[in-house]
Design an enzyme around this catalytic site. Sequence first.
Site, PDB file in Angstrom:
ATOM      1  N   GLU A 237       0.826  -1.204   0.000  1.00 42.37           N
ATOM      2  CA  GLU A 237       0.000   0.000   0.000  1.00 42.37           C
ATOM      3  C   GLU A 237       0.861   1.255   0.000  1.00 42.37           C
ATOM      4  OE1 GLU A 237      -2.954  -1.975   3.360  1.00 42.37           O
ATOM      5  OE2 GLU A 237      -1.877  -0.138   3.792  1.00 42.37           O
TER       6      GLU A 237
ATOM      7  N   CYS B  67       2.924   8.399   1.819  1.00 42.40           N
ATOM      8  CA  CYS B  67       3.335   7.414   2.812  1.00 42.40           C
ATOM      9  C   CYS B  67       3.696   6.141   2.050  1.00 42.40           C
ATOM     10  CB  CYS B  67       2.174   7.191   3.776  1.00 42.40           C
ATOM     11  SG  CYS B  67       2.494   5.978   5.040  1.00 42.40           S
TER      12      CYS B  67
ATOM     13  N   CYS C 273       5.625  -7.089   7.560  1.00 46.72           N
ATOM     14  CA  CYS C 273       6.577  -6.554   8.536  1.00 46.72           C
ATOM     15  C   CYS C 273       6.857  -7.634   9.570  1.00 46.72           C
ATOM     16  CB  CYS C 273       5.991  -5.319   9.229  1.00 46.72           C
ATOM     17  SG  CYS C 273       7.165  -4.482  10.345  1.00 46.72           S
TER      18      CYS C 273
ATOM     19  N   CYS D 130       4.290  -5.654  16.140  1.00 45.28           N
ATOM     20  CA  CYS D 130       3.629  -4.777  17.107  1.00 45.28           C
ATOM     21  C   CYS D 130       2.134  -5.134  17.128  1.00 45.28           C
ATOM     22  CB  CYS D 130       3.820  -3.309  16.727  1.00 45.28           C
ATOM     23  SG  CYS D 130       5.572  -2.843  16.571  1.00 45.28           S
TER      24      CYS D 130
ATOM     25  N   CYS E 282      -0.781  -3.093  15.291  1.00 45.26           N
ATOM     26  CA  CYS E 282      -0.573  -2.705  13.891  1.00 45.26           C
ATOM     27  C   CYS E 282      -1.031  -3.835  12.969  1.00 45.26           C
ATOM     28  CB  CYS E 282       0.908  -2.397  13.676  1.00 45.26           C
ATOM     29  SG  CYS E 282       1.359  -2.170  11.955  1.00 45.26           S
TER      30      CYS E 282
ATOM     31  N   CYS F 256      -1.821   1.526   9.120  1.00 44.43           N
ATOM     32  CA  CYS F 256      -0.787   0.698   8.515  1.00 44.43           C
ATOM     33  C   CYS F 256      -1.257  -0.709   8.164  1.00 44.43           C
ATOM     34  CB  CYS F 256       0.376   0.639   9.498  1.00 44.43           C
ATOM     35  SG  CYS F 256       1.804  -0.184   8.869  1.00 44.43           S
TER      36      CYS F 256
HETATM   37  N1  SAH Z   1       7.876   0.215  11.123  1.00 39.92           N
HETATM   38  C1  SAH Z   1       7.985   1.646  11.184  1.00 39.92           C
HETATM   39  C2  SAH Z   1       7.178   2.382  10.144  1.00 39.92           C
HETATM   40  C3  SAH Z   1       5.779   1.920   9.789  1.00 39.92           C
HETATM   41  S1  SAH Z   1       4.429   2.261  10.849  1.00 39.92           S
HETATM   42  C4  SAH Z   1       7.621   2.128  12.566  1.00 39.92           C
HETATM   43  O1  SAH Z   1       7.108   1.347  13.352  1.00 39.92           O
HETATM   44  O2  SAH Z   1       7.888   3.281  12.872  1.00 39.92           O
HETATM   45  C5  SAH Z   1       4.233   4.000  10.962  1.00 39.92           C
HETATM   46  C6  SAH Z   1       3.641   4.431  12.304  1.00 39.92           C
HETATM   47  O3  SAH Z   1       2.251   4.015  12.410  1.00 39.92           O
HETATM   48  C7  SAH Z   1       4.350   3.783  13.495  1.00 39.92           C
HETATM   49  O4  SAH Z   1       4.547   4.766  14.492  1.00 39.92           O
HETATM   50  C8  SAH Z   1       3.346   2.754  13.950  1.00 39.92           C
HETATM   51  O5  SAH Z   1       3.546   2.388  15.286  1.00 39.92           O
HETATM   52  C9  SAH Z   1       2.033   3.453  13.690  1.00 39.92           C
HETATM   53  N2  SAH Z   1       0.867   2.579  13.673  1.00 39.92           N
HETATM   54  C10 SAH Z   1       0.780   1.314  13.231  1.00 39.92           C
HETATM   55  N3  SAH Z   1      -0.458   0.827  13.393  1.00 39.92           N
HETATM   56  C11 SAH Z   1      -1.198   1.814  13.950  1.00 39.92           C
HETATM   57  C12 SAH Z   1      -2.549   1.919  14.366  1.00 39.92           C
HETATM   58  N4  SAH Z   1      -3.387   0.894  14.240  1.00 39.92           N
HETATM   59  N5  SAH Z   1      -2.961   3.084  14.889  1.00 39.92           N
HETATM   60  C13 SAH Z   1      -2.089   4.118  15.020  1.00 39.92           C
HETATM   61  N6  SAH Z   1      -0.805   4.088  14.664  1.00 39.92           N
HETATM   62  C14 SAH Z   1      -0.348   2.940  14.138  1.00 39.92           C
END
Ligand code: SAH
Length: 369
Positions: free
Chosen positions: A108, A121, A128, A132, A135, A361
């Site tokens: 995406e 973005c 990934c 986390c 996410c 994400c």
């Molecule tokens: N892997 C990298 C970049 C991709 S995610 C990182 O973790 O920084 C980009 C941002 O979106 C990160 O801060 C991530 O924690 C956040 N993110 C992911 N899923 C999310 C969600 N469901 N709600 C809010 N932020 C989210």
Amino acid sequence: MATDLPLVFEAPRRGKAPRHLADLDAAGRVAAVTELGLPKFRADQLARQYYARLNADPVEMTDLPAGVRDSIGQALFPELMSPVRHISCDDGSTRKTLWRLHDGTLLESVLMRYSDRTTLCVSSQAGCGMACPFCATGQGGLDRNLSTAEIVDQVRAAARAMRDGEVGEPGRLSNIVFMGMGEPLANYKRVIDAVRRITEPPPNGLGISQRSVTVSTVGLVPAIHRLAGEGLSVRLAVSLHTPDDELRDTLVPVNNRWPVSEVLEAARAYADTTGRRVSIEYALIRDINDQPWRADLLGKKLKAALGPLVHVNLIPLNPTPGSKWDASPKPVEREFVRRVNEQGVTCTVRDTRGQEIAAACGQLAAEER
Ligand code: SAH
């Protein structure tokens, strides 16, 4: 016979991306055209077509002799990705694209228009491996690293869509954030090469300012130090999400390897070397990491580690399907911001674009699977 089966029965092949012009630096381009038996000046011509005119299909490269367009296409412009669909929202100022790569992998990218800038973005990996739990991408695991060209071409396609007025009035793509799928620093070399291609002026790159590129990481400490030594002035964003190791060990599992103190030290080193403020990303999750004491602790730790060289971006959690977690109520969010500010650290709430198009994400790719 297997060849009679409809395509749908074929398991997706997970493979490497084919070589593409955008994988190559200037010397590599010359070598590639020489391999094809073409004169050296073609290398420059192809680079101008791709980076300045934003063409990726040799059929459109009318300054090339028709006789060589085919061989150039096969050797240097394989179709890297095709759009599965575009979804728009926010009155057309946000557009999310789901791409299918040559091997069936999905990824995406999201284009967001603001009054003073347009941000893309981008994804750095398909899937990934950081896991986390809040996410959507983290739930599916890692499919594979994207190639340099697969990253650059997301930017080229968006720059072209902006130029051609496909997303509102014609305009210019100005900013890039590596906040799509994947952990950019886990695909280090390809991401750095992509950053160089994205930021070098044409004909060597797309000419976006380094200062307008943000690399976002879960906090891979050795890679942050390495990034600081690249001589790039990109912005670093660190996904902290909580100031204490106990909770961060579960929210960002890689914290078990590199705890908060080491992540903040690396962030400081980055800020010192580059002179750039570091962004701290904090997805605010109701009753998980939104307590007043955590806001105080966050402010204190950031102040101590980074002084004025830090800014906190609060991201209201965008709940993933089936998740038990939710965003914090607005009054809780406001109190959190107030407390961080009180420690002398600037903190703002990220404007949430694309909620209704599953823009958190990895959500669109997860739905498609
Ligand atoms: N892997 C990298 C970049 C991709 S995610 C990182 O973790 O920084 C980009 C941002 O979106 C990160 O801060 C991530 O924690 C956040 N993110 C992911 N899923 C999310 C969600 N469901 N709600 C809010 N932020 C989210």
